[in-house]
Write an enzyme that holds these catalytic residues in place. Structure first.
Site, PDB file in Angstrom:
ATOM      1  N   GLY C 155     -50.383   9.966  57.520  1.00 44.77           N
ATOM      2  CA  GLY C 155     -50.104   9.886  56.103  1.00 44.77           C
ATOM      3  C   GLY C 155     -49.779   8.462  55.690  1.00 44.77           C
ATOM      4  N   CYS C 156     -49.778   8.246  54.378  1.00 46.17           N
ATOM      5  CA  CYS C 156     -49.607   6.885  53.865  1.00 46.17           C
ATOM      6  C   CYS C 156     -48.197   6.363  54.108  1.00 46.17           C
ATOM      7  CB  CYS C 156     -49.962   6.847  52.385  1.00 46.17           C
ATOM      8  SG  CYS C 156     -49.189   8.138  51.403  1.00 46.17           S
ATOM      9  N   TYR C 157     -47.180   7.178  53.790  1.00 48.63           N
ATOM     10  CA  TYR C 157     -45.805   6.723  54.036  1.00 48.63           C
ATOM     11  C   TYR C 157     -45.547   6.487  55.523  1.00 48.63           C
ATOM     12  CZ  TYR C 157     -44.359   8.064  49.217  1.00 48.63           C
ATOM     13  OH  TYR C 157     -44.193   8.166  47.854  1.00 48.63           O
TER      14      TYR C 157
END
Lengths: 338, 338, 338, 338
Positions: C155-157
């Protein structure tokens, strides 16, 4: 009517102050001043801030050191929305006369002269005034403010941070071995009304700055009574501050204790709103409120509190009005909430 | 490889040029220059434009009048992303040597010296160069550009406007008794990379400027061959131009004639895209395209054409690359579209 | 050429993937798919994402469970930019055939099925695939990725957070009694391409969400190897993530040790850039980079690290390309940096 | 006190109306209503619009056709901030009772039923009410409004356009062979409070829409008395409209005639401000003003007028208050300007 003037009315906080004083039922907006050096001297407020065109269109009169003393004799209330250096330099002439002074600069917030010099870059020479100045955190220092002749109105980040943290600190809910971690994002108006590459539209993009060295860190620590890690950011919006604060709570602190602490501090206060959802910047932009919401992770004892204010209002102009209200015996929120 | 340098690489168009030359298979990005007076002299490109940190991180070498002539002997291709005054002053030293010059400033666009002085505020003293300079509207002047040694790359507004209007004008589809009305909104990067109150984040908000007097008005009129009303606006976004153009068509002009005019002009051109819906700024931001879409009201004969470009690319850097491609015998879109 | 398709190409990450595969010298963009239920089925990519009009204008072919198996036999490489549920449901049909699968959803990131159900809201039924899936943190798991047939792209985070924290954790520089505090702000594209009141232009304003309960918290903790406090925020920008991470360092950790840890991890890696100033969102928007900068307060032992990525690229599409590069034996950054 | 309710209070215009009625000294905000079908029924205003949390925190009561008639007997003043279809359907029940109706929808603005059906997509069945409804262009139709029981408050684009054009048209300053060209950009709040891909944060970017077919075009033409070309655009900001209007003036019209026309129309009117510089959106956002500025090119006879309003206030809620003020015998700007 309390005869009022604003010095430094050409900036963003000065403009907001002009509007708030103008619509206040007990304060009379009698004059606006800017430094004689300002390119805005002689213009009208509505020329510089066209939202006031034709409405609060007073001239920006030039002022310098020579007429400060007379000024202070002829007004009841003076707001200073001036650079730190100007407030520091002018205060001796302004204080001790008729006018009550509300200083929105940072010149009289930090009591320790060494720390002041470290963070502001110049020596403080007004010892007596610095000692006497009252810190204008309006929802906490009501009594002191109501007797003050010089109020150092808090900075925008400290207002957001202290409003969130003081109820916890006062009730010993913070684990003293972990510093509270404050991450805050400010709108660009916090940088003031001036030409600067850093605040040009094309350059602004979410970014940390002043990390581990911003002058609001000691201000927060001093008035909270414990150290903090404070990381400010510039955001791509015009006004508002959102502070996200992570706190390790003391052993066995419950959700109820936290709720009680906030309610005890702010129940009945129309300015600090205990929200039931996470506040966003737009909920408070253009308002005098400080909105708070929080969540505790009972498993780990970490607590997240979010605090949202308008940096130019609760973080500057409307808090200054709260202070002036308290000083002249009115309700703190008069002219701000109806 | 064609040895290439960019003068004025610290600005936004210069930065885009650096990226485009860097990735071009036939151009070698050999050096970047800024004026000796620039505060950026000696810094690296990646310091000023961190998107290029560690990647196109050449130093910004200082340059002044004394070394221009030598410079022009040692490069094949020079891009000037400099102020109008600098391009005007330096061009005599630069031209007539080895290098082909692509000038992104306005110094050599307007052929009439009186008009130039009126709109640019200084007299033009390079008559011969002004006469010889070729206007780099890349999708229209291919042949002239391919033989030019000095190309005056068009301004951003004229590129958006002329790409939309020239097919209509060339086919005599415009009612000559009504001026085309061009309303255009530009991103703030069009104002350049500099400290200025007008382009500060807090001050920017959709606003017209330069009404009935902007220097791009005569540039459009000259290269279109008919007068226009041009109203530019500053918009609250970083890059891109959207031009909405209203034209009264000549008597009995049909939709088919308009479509034919655009298709004849741009069929097979990968840079100008005849869209099937109204383009928005984000469709072209970061791209070399000019997107066009239009609608005719057959009842009244009024036609609305919308033209969208990236002001820093099709309105500056990528059009300059198109011109350089044409001059060196490559396809116009080489290195821009794949 | 490696024959490649993208399932879920109508979303923002899918669109970015389309562009990256299109320009990659070794991958052939052979087909784009969307669910048969999608309103976009049958349209072209350029209709939905007009930046690709006329350029990467493939049709969005409808796909459902019946043709997955055949699909997986006819491609070498399949990118899944699909909802968690779809990836979970379809993976049995897709895996074990010819194609290598890069899954950009969250369906195969969390190994613990109980935790998965808690955070994703449905039970995981693909035990074997879940066990075999490799977590595609491309700058850390090169070897595993190069042998994987199913990669769960992070995921991005987590990408922004882990890139910043892993060098510290690996070198035992974090005080284990204090959780790292991650405050991150994401652009709105992180919420996907869909109609929603929360992500409408008028409603978006800086705000925390998912506090102490976001599904990326366990993902970060699992792959970091220690617990964290993670507070995501929605910011008023389209793309990018800025993560500001506050860490209490272990006793006596020096600045040099921190610098060494980062350099050892990323020296020579063109994707992770160790900056010399605080990164902002715009430095990485539209790029495959993760930019890092940090500062230690030696007096208190607190360290602030800022990590910036483009959420759609390093936080999704370009990291998936890195994984595909590694899997097919190319350099991790091929087709991303030149 | 005039007992007032608002139907449709959950939308953006309804929220602004709530605030304006709340602070008005003569109107009592007695109740808020939404359709029984609304997902917001039963919630409080402060839940949906948190800027009103704890302050104007009335419940949103459900309403349907059955209780309209009783409602209209129990209030003096009803604001309808409802969809066109709802206003049209409900008006028979609401009118002819005690309450004066201010309708902010488009249901009663266009008098010609054929044109109405063409632009609104449904047939009008309330002939008598349509004939009797007064168009609430508050700065022009004071007398009619002061006697009306049903006021059709103008749309946002028509308000900006008509305020700019009527003084010119009334004084025969427009060349009748050239249509006025209106290019206007609206903030996204003009699209209403709803989930929609087109108004999602990631999709919004300056773009024309409704070209040569928007329903505000006939509204402008009808109340101006001459045809116009009107091109609306969606802009990337929350609120405000900027209309840039290009007019070919009649033969020999002088600057003085234009200035006289505007001064005669608006001198002494605190709502319409004749500016001395080009207005920007932020000058009027959050205010009830319409700001005008203009420039004539005497050589060509073309005139550019810029008009700026807040689409939710002067383009909706504050103009509705002006109408209510006029109807109940107060000054038009009561409660709006002080």
């Amino acid at each position: 009517m309390i005869k009022t003037c604003i010095i430094g009315a050409s900036g963003y906080a000065g403009a907001e102050l002009s509007a708030l004083v103008h619509r206040h039922s007990q304060f009379e907006l009698a004059a606006l001043y800017v430094s004689t050096n300002s390119a805005d001297a002689g213009k009208s407020l509505g020329t510089i801030h066209p939202q006031f065109f034709n409405t609060i269109d007073l001239p920006l009169l030039p002022i310098d050191e020579d007429n400060l003393s007379a000024l202070s004799e002829s007004f009841d209330l003076i707001f200073l929305a001036t650079p730190h250096e100007a407030s520091h330099k002018w205060m001796n002439e302004l204080c001790g006369k008729k006018a009550v002074i509300m200083d929105l600069s940072g010149a009289f917030r930090i009591k320790d002269k060494h720390k002041f010099a470290e963070y502001y870059g110049f020596e403080h020479h007004a010892d007596k005034l610095l000692a006497d100045a009252v810190y204008g955190l309006a929802d906490w220092h009501q009594e002191q403010i109501s007797n003050a002749n010089l109020v150092a109105v808090p900075g925008c980040y400290p207002t957001a941070s202290l409003t969130a943290l003081k109820p916890l600190q006062q009730n010993a809910l913070i684990d003293s071995t972990h510093f509270p971690i404050i991450n805050a994002v400010s709108g660009v108006s916090g940088a003031g009304r001036k030409a600067s590459l850093n605040s040009s539209f094309t350059e602004v993009s979410l970014q940390a700055y002043g990390v581990l060295g911003h002058r609001h860190q000691p201000e927060i620590a001093d008035y909270l009574g414990t150290d903090v890690i404070f990381t400010p950011h510039l955001g791509n919006f015009k006004r508002g501050i959102l502070a996200t604060i992570t706190v390790k709570t003391a052993a066995n602190v419950s959700e109820q204790q936290i709720t009680d602490a906030f309610q005890q501090a702010y129940q009945g206060n129309p300015i600090v709103r205990l929200r039931n959802s996470w506040p966003k910047i737009d909920d408070v932009a253009g308002t005098p409120y400080c909105d708070l919401f929080w969540k505790l992770d009972p498993k780990t004892g970490y607590l997240v509190v979010v605090s949202a204010i308008d940096n130019l209002l609760k973080g500057a102009a409307s808090q200054a009005i709260q202070c002036a209200n308290l000083r002249f015996g009115f309700e703190s929120h008069m002219g701000l909430v109806n």
